[in-house]
Enzyme design. Structure first.
Site, PDB file in Angstrom:
ATOM      1  N   HIS A 123     -20.958 -12.448 -25.564  1.00  0.00           N
ATOM      2  CA  HIS A 123     -21.371 -12.464 -24.156  1.00  0.00           C
ATOM      3  C   HIS A 123     -21.643 -11.057 -23.628  1.00  0.00           C
ATOM      4  CE1 HIS A 123     -20.252 -16.697 -24.317  1.00  0.00           C
ATOM      5  NE2 HIS A 123     -21.111 -16.806 -23.337  1.00  0.00           N
ATOM      6  N   HIS A 182     -11.145 -15.185 -36.460  1.00  0.00           N
ATOM      7  CA  HIS A 182     -10.556 -14.113 -35.655  1.00  0.00           C
ATOM      8  C   HIS A 182      -9.686 -14.677 -34.539  1.00  0.00           C
ATOM      9  CE1 HIS A 182     -10.085 -10.669 -33.032  1.00  0.00           C
ATOM     10  NE2 HIS A 182     -10.402  -9.916 -34.064  1.00  0.00           N
ATOM     11  N   GLU A 212      -5.800 -14.372 -33.864  1.00  0.00           N
ATOM     12  CA  GLU A 212      -5.418 -14.067 -32.476  1.00  0.00           C
ATOM     13  C   GLU A 212      -5.549 -15.241 -31.509  1.00  0.00           C
ATOM     14  OE1 GLU A 212      -7.476 -10.534 -31.152  1.00  0.00           O
ATOM     15  OE2 GLU A 212      -6.938  -9.471 -32.985  1.00  0.00           O
ATOM     16  N   HIS A 244      -9.189  -7.349 -41.056  1.00  0.00           N
ATOM     17  CA  HIS A 244      -8.376  -8.556 -40.839  1.00  0.00           C
ATOM     18  C   HIS A 244      -8.151  -9.327 -42.136  1.00  0.00           C
ATOM     19  CE1 HIS A 244      -7.898  -8.348 -36.567  1.00  0.00           C
ATOM     20  NE2 HIS A 244      -9.190  -8.286 -36.337  1.00  0.00           N
TER      21      HIS A 244
HETATM   22 CO    CO Z   1      -9.922  -7.923 -34.439  1.00  0.00          CO
END
Ligand code: CO
Length: 297
Positions: A123, A182, A212, A244
């Site tokens: 966005h 993610h 997350e 990650h």
């Molecule tokens: Co990250």
């Protein structure tokens, strides 16, 4: 001075003015710009050299599919750009890349998001792209291509591709698979449980979790224990197998997915391969890009 003389004088001055300032719609400034189309591929970025090959793969595939349209790249992560700059590699932010393209007379730019879901990163990119559209002496039209997993059709298609190409052929039917996305506080996080649902309809042993967001590793572990899985393949649901994947998913720290699942008695087989390394997945992104370019026809 007669009326006749006045007319001649006026005509003469008009002629001189015309000669000095030039005809209005001829070559030079003020005429319609020549069309120059471009592509801007945008990703969060990575500073891990082994992960870069995923981007090289998508770059090569895009060049092959859209010959004659110049392809540029932008990294949204400032931290990564600064780290790479210290190593002598200059990468641009989306704003910098679009400003440069405007300066190089690009008139139509398709900005393709290489994000997995339409979350905050996407966005923000959308806002930046629209801020650059239609500025004086700038890019006339900018269209942003949607991320990998946006519509239900995208998710259904991804599930089919993932079963064929992303999950290693060495996986046996009784072995589980957990994708690590993610995850985000953004409303688009709902893509992950939706994808989990679609996978479960075709193969109950394939799960989707996030670092997350929802579902987290606790729920992934709970589901794996419920299905009495003894082995699970861990696969990043990200364009690259970067930080990650290497640390939160497969790292040696006690809070990594691998360590937590191993502690619960489930053996883990991490796959350090980014989604952008898989041809079928890259095709989904490039179809979205083709859709964006179609607006310029
Ligand atoms: Co990250």
């Amino acid at each position: 001075m007669t009326k006749h003389h006045l007319f001649l004088l006026t005509a003469l001055s008009l002629l001189i003015t015309g000669l000095v300032f030039g005809p209005p719609a001829s070559a030079g400034h003020g005429h319609k710009k020549q069309i120059k189309k471009g592509i801007l591929l945008v990703t969060f970025g990575t500073s891990i050299p082994e992960a870069q090959k995923a981007f090289d793969n998508i770059d090569a595939a895009a060049k092959k599919r859209f010959p004659g349209v110049e392809i540029r790249w932008a990294f949204t992560a400032k931290m990564i750009r600064h780290k790479l700059a210290k190593q002598g590699r200059i990468t641009l932010s989306p704003s910098e890349a679009l400003a440069k393209m405007a300066d190089e007379n690009f008139t139509h730019v398709a900005v393709q998001s290489l994000h997995a879901i339409p979350g905050q990163e996407f966005h923000q990119l959308y806002q930046i792209a629209h801020a650059f559209e239609g500025l004086p002496k700038g890019i006339q039209k900018i269209i942003v291509g949607r991320p990998l997993l946006t519509t239900s059709e995208d998710l259904l298609r991804f599930v089919e591709v993932a079963k064929k190409e992303v999950i290693p052929t060495g996986r046996k039917p009784e072995e589980a698979v957990a994708f690590m996305g993610h995850g985000t506080h953004h409303p688009a996080n709902t893509v992950y449980p939706a994808l989990n649902y679609i996978f479960s309809r075709t193969d109950r042993k394939i799960l989707v979790g996030t670092v997350e967001g929802y579902p987290g590793i606790d729920l992934v572990k709970e589901d794996l224990l419920k299905m009495q899985a003894t082995k699970v393949w861990l696969i990043p649901l990200m364009s690259v197998a970067g930080d990650h994947a290497r640390n939160d998913m497969a790292g040696p720290e006690p809070d990594s997915w691998k360590s937590q699942l191993a502690k619960a008695g489930i053996s883990c087989q991490p796959v350090l391969k980014g989604l952008a390394e898989c041809t079928g997945v890259v095709e989904i992104w490039l179809d979205h890009l083709a859709g964006a370019l179609n607006h310029f026809k």
